[in-house]
Write a protein that holds these residues in place. Structure first.
Motif, PDB file in Angstrom:
ATOM      1  N   LEU A 307       0.830  -1.211   0.000  1.00  0.00           N
ATOM      2  CA  LEU A 307       0.000   0.000   0.000  1.00  0.00           C
ATOM      3  C   LEU A 307       0.860   1.255   0.000  1.00  0.00           C
ATOM      4  CD1 LEU A 307      -2.807  -1.049   2.528  1.00  0.00           C
ATOM      5  CD2 LEU A 307      -2.940  -0.979   0.032  1.00  0.00           C
ATOM      6  N   MET A 308       1.972   1.246   0.730  1.00  0.00           N
ATOM      7  CA  MET A 308       2.879   2.400   0.740  1.00  0.00           C
ATOM      8  C   MET A 308       3.495   2.617  -0.630  1.00  0.00           C
ATOM      9  SD  MET A 308       4.896   2.446   4.411  1.00  0.00           S
ATOM     10  CE  MET A 308       5.817   0.934   4.109  1.00  0.00           C
ATOM     11  N   PHE A 309       3.829   1.545  -1.313  1.00  0.00           N
ATOM     12  CA  PHE A 309       4.446   1.654  -2.633  1.00  0.00           C
ATOM     13  C   PHE A 309       3.478   2.292  -3.627  1.00  0.00           C
ATOM     14  CE2 PHE A 309       5.757  -0.135  -6.782  1.00  0.00           C
ATOM     15  CZ  PHE A 309       7.061   0.346  -6.822  1.00  0.00           C
ATOM     16  N   ILE A 310       2.204   1.939  -3.533  1.00  0.00           N
ATOM     17  CA  ILE A 310       1.198   2.537  -4.427  1.00  0.00           C
ATOM     18  C   ILE A 310       0.961   4.000  -4.062  1.00  0.00           C
ATOM     19  CG2 ILE A 310      -1.210   2.464  -5.173  1.00  0.00           C
ATOM     20  CD1 ILE A 310      -1.119  -0.575  -4.707  1.00  0.00           C
ATOM     21  N   GLY A 311       0.767   4.275  -2.773  1.00  0.00           N
ATOM     22  CA  GLY A 311       0.647   5.651  -2.309  1.00  0.00           C
ATOM     23  C   GLY A 311      -0.674   6.313  -2.650  1.00  0.00           C
ATOM     24  N   GLY A 312      -0.610   7.627  -2.883  1.00  0.00           N
ATOM     25  CA  GLY A 312      -1.810   8.420  -3.145  1.00  0.00           C
ATOM     26  C   GLY A 312      -2.038   8.649  -4.625  1.00  0.00           C
ATOM     27  N   SER A 313      -2.550   9.820  -4.973  1.00  0.00           N
ATOM     28  CA  SER A 313      -2.936  10.101  -6.353  1.00  0.00           C
ATOM     29  C   SER A 313      -2.088  11.217  -6.954  1.00  0.00           C
ATOM     30  CB  SER A 313      -4.420  10.482  -6.408  1.00  0.00           C
ATOM     31  OG  SER A 313      -5.202   9.441  -5.843  1.00  0.00           O
ATOM     32  N   PRO A 314      -1.988  11.269  -8.292  1.00  0.00           N
ATOM     33  CA  PRO A 314      -1.172  12.304  -8.952  1.00  0.00           C
ATOM     34  C   PRO A 314      -1.657  13.709  -8.629  1.00  0.00           C
ATOM     35  CG  PRO A 314      -1.761  10.553 -10.484  1.00  0.00           C
ATOM     36  CD  PRO A 314      -2.577  10.331  -9.243  1.00  0.00           C
ATOM     37  N   GLY A 315      -0.715  14.640  -8.526  1.00  0.00           N
ATOM     38  CA  GLY A 315      -1.070  16.028  -8.282  1.00  0.00           C
ATOM     39  C   GLY A 315      -1.611  16.283  -6.897  1.00  0.00           C
TER      40      GLY A 315
END
Length: 455
Positions: A307-315
């Protein structure tokens, strides 16, 4: 600072893609210098440049990894410096520069609009100033609402002045997905563990984390359209992937930790649900924790790493490879399995370039994590899962740790500083910044087609 960067960029003919890393690096260096001052530390002694640089990088890159406890080590001056770096890093230095320009009544020129578009991952220059105003207004509203709720909660425990201060600090830190906390009075590096079953604190922090991690363009699209069908493809993808990851994380953590006597087992059912929800949300690159991370099962630690590797969203204020990138690759694989030549999602066809860029981001990101983990394995005596957890946390600008950060040696700290910087600025932006001049000089031609067997 902004004027210096702009003049330097003109002098050296830097592109907007190259100015972004320069701006972040400049803010980090200024923050590091301020944090080395004796006035920043409670004991009156300088923390040293490497430790100050690590803290400044963690703050500007909104990571949350710390070598000293934020509350017990830093003075009010040091904490305010860190909070300022978090706000600048979370919104982006160009957004903050635009704010000052608007306050001073200065005209926002084409160069500034290009920089704003690049820093916000926008493809068009149209409406950049308007978008920046909306970002600043939205940030003020969300952080203000969070600060008000948390201040009321903390004031009953710490008194009015300190309660308001802690409320503001944690609201900004949560919204910017930074993970810095001022709960050291309850135990060094304790984060929000003492509030594991507190509904108000949990829901407020989680809401700030998710909203901050969605992305500024997603805010605008939701506010403008207000119906899922009419949303842009990017917004739909971000919302769907984010929802899937949050639900998946909650179910997994709830099941894996339900009978763990060191995490969920002693809690009430409400506490179990809140803790599992929070553990699912915080890898969105937030860095707060309400459970003792070293006491999680290895399976939960591994899921947290993913989950950390995926993270949040662009911008957005978040890091990682981003939800949109993960979503694009998922649909690309799904299209291959279906035998389709095109990558399709939500009845739209994706350009092949988007798929290739997503693949490049993942491969480069994995390379960075592998190199950082290797460095940590050479210089640290921690277990492998602690090392890779730390490396992914730094790259994803998350800030979660299994407890090894304060004991890292200088080589490991430098490796994590570089990793945090790459994770925040973006591997693709960094790659473009380093190769943009070479790309301009390359002639466009194609080699004869060849065939390779894969699988």
């Amino acid at each position: 600072m902004v004027i210096i960067i702009k003049n330097l960029s003109r002098l050296l003919n830097f592109t907007p893609t190259q100015v972004i890393p320069l701006g972040f690096a400049s803010v980090i260096l200024i923050g590091a210098v301020l944090l080395t001052l004796p006035i920043a530390s409670r004991n009156g002694n300088s923390i040293g440049f490497i430790n100050a640089l690590f803290t400044a990088t963690s703050a500007v890159c909104v990571t949350g990894l710390v070598v000293v406890d934020t509350y017990t080590h830093w003075t009010i001056f040091g904490q305010v410096v860190i909070l300022s770096l978090i706000q600048i890093g979370g919104l982006g230095f160009m957004t903050m520069a635009t704010l000052f320009s608007l306050i001073l009544g200065r005209r926002i020129g084409l160069k500034e609009r290009l920089l704003i578009a690049e820093s916000l991952n926008q493809y068009s220059l149209e409406g950049m100033v308007r978008l920046t105003r909306q970002i600043l207004l939205g940030t003020l509203l969300f952080e203000g609402a969070g600060a008000l709720i948390l201040s009321i909660k903390f004031a009953s425990e710490y008194g009015l002045a300190l309660g308001i201060y802690k409320g503001i600090f944690h609201s900004i830190s949560a919204f910017c997905n930074a993970g810095f906390d001022l709960m050291g009075d309850k135990g060094k590096f304790s984060s929000l563990v003492s509030y594991v079953d507190d509904t108000v604190v949990n829901l407020t922090i989680m809401a700030l984390i998710v909203i901050g991690g969605l992305g500024f363009s997603v805010w605008e699209d939701i506010y403008r359209v207000r119906s899922f069908r009419g949303l842009k493809l990017h917004t739909k993808l971000v919302l769907v992937v984010t929802a899937i990851l949050l639900v998946f994380g909650f179910i997994i953590f709830f099941l894996l930790e339900f009978n763990n006597p060191k995490t969920l087992q002693p809690l009430s059912m409400k506490g179990k649900i809140l803790a599992a929800m929070f553990q699912s949300v915080t890898p969105r690159t937030a860095g707060f924790n309400t459970l003792s991370l070293p006491d999680l099962t290895n399976a939960s630690k591994f899921i947290t790493i993913i989950l950390m590797f995926i993270g949040g969203s662009p911008g957005s204020t978040a890091g990682g490879i981003k939800t949109a990138t993960a979503g694009v690759l998922f649909f690309a694989v799904l299209s291959v399995l279906k035998g389709s030549e095109d990558t399709n999602m939500f009845k739209r066809r994706l350009n092949t370039e988007v798929v290739l860029r997503s693949l490049a981001i993942v491969v480069i990101s994995l390379g960075i994590v592998i190199v950082t983990t290797t460095v940590l394995s050479i210089f640290e005596k921690a277990t492998f899962i602690e090392q890779i957890f730390e490396a992914v946390s730094a790259f994803g600008t998350v800030g979660l740790s299994l407890g090894i950060t304060p004991n890292l040696n200088t080589a490991s700290k430098i490796a994590l500083i570089i990793t945090m910087f790459l994770g925040r600025v973006g591997v693709l932006t960094m790659g473009l910044a380093l190769t943009i001049k070479m790309q301009k000089s390359n002639a466009k031609y194609k080699y004869p087609e060849g065939k390779v067997m894969v699988g």
